[in-house]
Scaffold this motif. Structure first.
Motif, short mmCIF file in Angstrom:
data_model
loop_
_atom_site.label_atom_id
_atom_site.label_comp_id
_atom_site.label_asym_id
_atom_site.label_seq_id
_atom_site.Cartn_x
_atom_site.Cartn_y
_atom_site.Cartn_z
N LEU A 171 -102.43 63.86 57.22
CA LEU A 171 -103.15 63.84 58.50
C LEU A 171 -103.89 62.52 58.68
CD1 LEU A 171 -104.55 67.46 58.62
CD2 LEU A 171 -103.03 66.44 60.29
N ARG A 172 -104.52 62.05 57.60
CA ARG A 172 -105.26 60.79 57.72
C ARG A 172 -104.32 59.64 58.04
NH1 ARG A 172 -107.86 62.79 53.04
NH2 ARG A 172 -106.54 61.44 51.74
N GLU A 173 -103.13 59.65 57.47
CA GLU A 173 -102.23 58.52 57.63
C GLU A 173 -101.37 58.61 58.88
OE1 GLU A 173 -99.04 55.90 55.00
OE2 GLU A 173 -99.95 57.71 54.19
N HIS A 174 -100.94 59.83 59.22
CA HIS A 174 -99.95 59.97 60.28
C HIS A 174 -100.41 60.79 61.48
CE1 HIS A 174 -97.10 58.15 57.56
NE2 HIS A 174 -97.32 59.09 56.65
N GLY A 175 -101.62 61.32 61.44
CA GLY A 175 -102.09 62.10 62.57
C GLY A 175 -101.23 63.33 62.78
N ASP A 176 -100.83 63.55 64.05
CA ASP A 176 -100.10 64.77 64.38
C ASP A 176 -98.59 64.56 64.46
OD1 ASP A 176 -99.85 63.28 66.63
OD2 ASP A 176 -100.90 64.66 67.97
N GLN A 177 -98.07 63.50 63.87
CA GLN A 177 -96.65 63.24 63.96
C GLN A 177 -95.86 64.26 63.12
OE1 GLN A 177 -95.50 58.87 64.02
NE2 GLN A 177 -97.50 58.76 63.04
N PRO A 178 -94.66 64.63 63.57
CA PRO A 178 -93.82 65.52 62.76
C PRO A 178 -93.42 64.86 61.45
CG PRO A 178 -93.02 65.39 65.04
CD PRO A 178 -94.06 64.32 64.88
N PHE A 179 -93.16 65.68 60.45
CA PHE A 179 -92.78 65.16 59.14
C PHE A 179 -91.57 64.25 59.23
CE2 PHE A 179 -94.82 69.23 57.77
CZ PHE A 179 -95.85 68.66 57.04
N GLU A 180 -90.60 64.63 60.08
CA GLU A 180 -89.34 63.88 60.10
C GLU A 180 -89.44 62.56 60.84
OE1 GLU A 180 -89.31 66.88 63.49
OE2 GLU A 180 -89.80 66.89 61.37
N CYS A 181 -90.63 62.26 61.38
CA CYS A 181 -90.79 61.05 62.19
C CYS A 181 -91.63 59.98 61.51
CB CYS A 181 -91.40 61.41 63.54
SG CYS A 181 -90.29 62.40 64.59
N VAL A 182 -91.90 60.15 60.22
CA VAL A 182 -92.75 59.19 59.53
C VAL A 182 -92.05 58.70 58.25
CG1 VAL A 182 -94.83 60.32 60.39
CG2 VAL A 182 -93.96 60.91 58.13
N ALA A 183 -92.55 57.63 57.72
CA ALA A 183 -92.13 57.13 56.41
C ALA A 183 -93.35 57.13 55.49
CB ALA A 183 -91.56 55.73 56.54
N PRO A 184 -93.21 57.53 54.23
CA PRO A 184 -91.98 57.98 53.59
C PRO A 184 -91.58 59.39 54.02
CG PRO A 184 -93.81 58.21 52.08
CD PRO A 184 -94.37 57.53 53.30
N ASP A 185 -90.36 59.77 53.68
CA ASP A 185 -89.82 61.09 54.04
C ASP A 185 -90.38 62.13 53.07
OD1 ASP A 185 -88.38 63.29 54.77
OD2 ASP A 185 -86.41 62.43 54.35
N VAL A 186 -91.52 62.72 53.41
CA VAL A 186 -92.20 63.61 52.46
C VAL A 186 -91.41 64.89 52.22
CG1 VAL A 186 -94.50 62.71 52.90
CG2 VAL A 186 -93.62 64.53 54.35
N VAL A 187 -90.73 65.41 53.25
CA VAL A 187 -89.94 66.62 53.06
C VAL A 187 -88.73 66.32 52.17
CG1 VAL A 187 -88.58 68.41 54.20
CG2 VAL A 187 -90.68 67.60 55.25
N GLY A 188 -88.06 65.20 52.42
CA GLY A 188 -86.94 64.83 51.59
C GLY A 188 -87.34 64.63 50.14
N GLN A 189 -88.50 64.02 49.92
CA GLN A 189 -88.98 63.82 48.55
C GLN A 189 -89.28 65.16 47.88
OE1 GLN A 189 -92.34 61.20 48.95
NE2 GLN A 189 -91.08 59.39 49.34
N MET A 190 -89.91 66.08 48.62
CA MET A 190 -90.21 67.39 48.05
C MET A 190 -88.93 68.13 47.67
SD MET A 190 -90.23 70.89 48.85
CE MET A 190 -90.34 71.05 50.63
N LEU A 191 -87.92 68.12 48.55
CA LEU A 191 -86.68 68.82 48.26
C LEU A 191 -85.90 68.12 47.15
CD1 LEU A 191 -85.65 69.81 51.88
CD2 LEU A 191 -86.47 71.32 50.07
N GLY A 192 -86.06 66.81 47.03
CA GLY A 192 -85.48 66.11 45.89
C GLY A 192 -86.10 66.57 44.58
N ASP A 193 -87.41 66.80 44.59
CA ASP A 193 -88.08 67.31 43.39
C ASP A 193 -87.63 68.73 43.07
OD1 ASP A 193 -89.46 64.98 42.97
OD2 ASP A 193 -91.31 65.66 43.93
N VAL A 194 -87.42 69.54 44.11
CA VAL A 194 -86.91 70.90 43.88
C VAL A 194 -85.53 70.83 43.22
CG1 VAL A 194 -86.09 73.00 45.01
CG2 VAL A 194 -88.22 71.96 45.76
#
Length: 430
Positions: free
Chosen positions: A379-402
């Motif tokens: 939130l501090r870095e990206h405000g209200d932007q959707p996850f898929e619209c920012v860098a780094p790809d936090v969802v992709g990183q999480m699923l990579g860890d899974v």
């Protein structure tokens, strides 16, 4: 990169939003997905112009009456300016590629759709039962993506790729007939290849009502991997005879390995070219990966669970001891929250006097409540932007860890990182 104000035009009052809700029934039973896919980031500061524009679009009568309003004209002009800025930042400022562009027309248009997706805040589902119009666009993008993935995978010779292609056709079918054909092909592939990963997924997906589909026997997995506890648990789950159930449980607790293949499809999908462009196509990729991560159950403990909670287990000391050992094994070797929850429930029936389960229950609750990303930092870095619209790809990183660590390992690592960060911050706060 801090969120830059003034380039998004769809805003709502502050509240949590449900994201990709059509995946909810699939993911609701999984602790991690219940957090990640049940919530979206809050929106701050209602933008009157953008909100009026979207409401009027949803209500044709209102749009017609507002068309003559100077305010409406200003709102549309402001909206167009916001979109133009998004297109410019995405590198696609014009409706068609200029002469000499290295991007073809189809990709150019796709990037413009991605830019508009991020300008409008993705698929927002704030209230009511009607899905947002953007959801249909996202579902279409996901279908296009998984069809392309399936074609690429079928060009490979390895069994993992073939298995993943059939799973895509079953899980994201174009129609019922195509899903039925994929189920039959998966069963045939498991029989002909005799590869444990194919047999595992064939047992998991089954034939349903598919015609000309002959399911593989559960005994095939145990035949191929007699040292795998999961294979015997799968056989137990498909055995009705009490004597057979007792035998397969005994083989399960003696097996030295605990190998499941619930993450193999996700791992295979992540070897394909990944979407680098922020926007709707990345959201479609996230959705397809999420279905692979949480839509393939990683274990077959249900039959053993019922046997160990039966009245027979209370009276038979040997069976009771086997169940106690199985609870310990599921906790030690399970790779997901569900396996650990089942271990706790089983221990409550067969190992209730063991004090270590109190600590384990607290650990499970702590991991279930852990966010696999730092929301406050996001939130501090990206405000209200959707996850898929920012860098780094936090969802992709999480699923990579899974994919690499399993759900349990991923959450343990995340909690450990948070604890280490908190300890480093303590001297600064004193």
């Amino acid at each position: 990169m801090a969120a830059e104000p003034g380039i998004r035009f769809l805003r709502h009052s502050s509240r949590w939003r449900r994201w990709l809700l059509w995946l909810g029934p699939l993911l609701a039973a999984v602790g991690l997905s219940a957090w990640w896919f049940g919530l979206r980031l809050p929106q701050e500061g209602a933008g009157a112009a953008g909100k009026a524009a979207l409401q009027s679009r949803a209500q044709p009568g209102a749009a017609a009456s507002a068309a003559t309003s100077p305010f409406w004209s200003l709102a549309r002009e402001a909206e167009d300016q916001v979109l133009a800025e998004h297109y410019r930042r995405a590198g696609v400022p014009t409706a068609t590629p200029p002469p000499g562009s290295r991007i073809d027309a189809a990709e150019w248009e796709a990037r413009r759709r991605d830019a508009r997706w991020c300008a409008e805040g993705g698929a927002r589902w704030d209230s009511g039962d009607e899905p947002p119009p953007a959801l249909a666009d996202l579902q279409a993008a996901q279908q296009q993506l998984v069809r392309a993935w399936a074609r690429q995978l079928r060009q490979r010779a390895d069994i993992q790729a073939q298995v993943a292609a059939e799973w895509l056709d079953i899980s994201h079918p174009t129609d019922a007939a195509s899903a039925a054909r994929a189920r039959a092909r998966l069963q045939d592939l498991a029989r002909s290849s005799r590869q444990p990963v194919a047999v595992y997924l064939a047992l998991h997906m089954g034939c349903a009502d598919a015609a000309a589909c002959t399911p593989v026997p559960a005994s095939l997995w145990a035949e191929l991997e007699p040292d795998n506890r999961q294979a015997w648990l799968a056989l137990l789950a498909r055995t009705d005879a009490p004597a057979g159930q007792r035998e397969w449980l005994a083989r399960a607790v003696l097996a030295p390995q605990h190998i499941d293949y619930g993450r193999e499809v996700l791992r295979t999908l992540q070897t394909l070219p990944q979407e680098a462009q922020p926007g709707m196509r990345r959201a479609a990729q996230h959705a397809a990966w999420s279905a692979a991560a949480f839509g393939v159950l990683p274990q077959f403990s249900g039959g053993a669970f019922r046997l160990c909670k039966s009245s027979e287990a209370k009276l038979d000391s040997a069976l009771h001891e086997q169940c106690r050992i199985l609870a310990q094994q599921l906790w030690r070797d399970g790779e997901d929250l569900l396996s650990h929850a089942m271990a706790l429930s089983l221990a409550k029936a067969v190992d209730a006097d063991n004090p270590q389960w109190i600590e384990r229950r607290a650990e499970l609750q702590g991991l279930k409540g852990a966010s696999p990303a730092d929301l406050e930092a996001f939130l501090r870095e990206h405000g209200d932007q959707p996850f898929e619209c920012v860098a780094p790809d936090v969802v992709g990183q999480m699923l990579g860890d899974v994919a690499s660590k399993g759900e349990w390992g991923m959450l343990q690592a995340h909690v450990a990182r948070l604890g280490a960060a908190a300890r480093r911050a303590e001297p600064l706060q004193r």
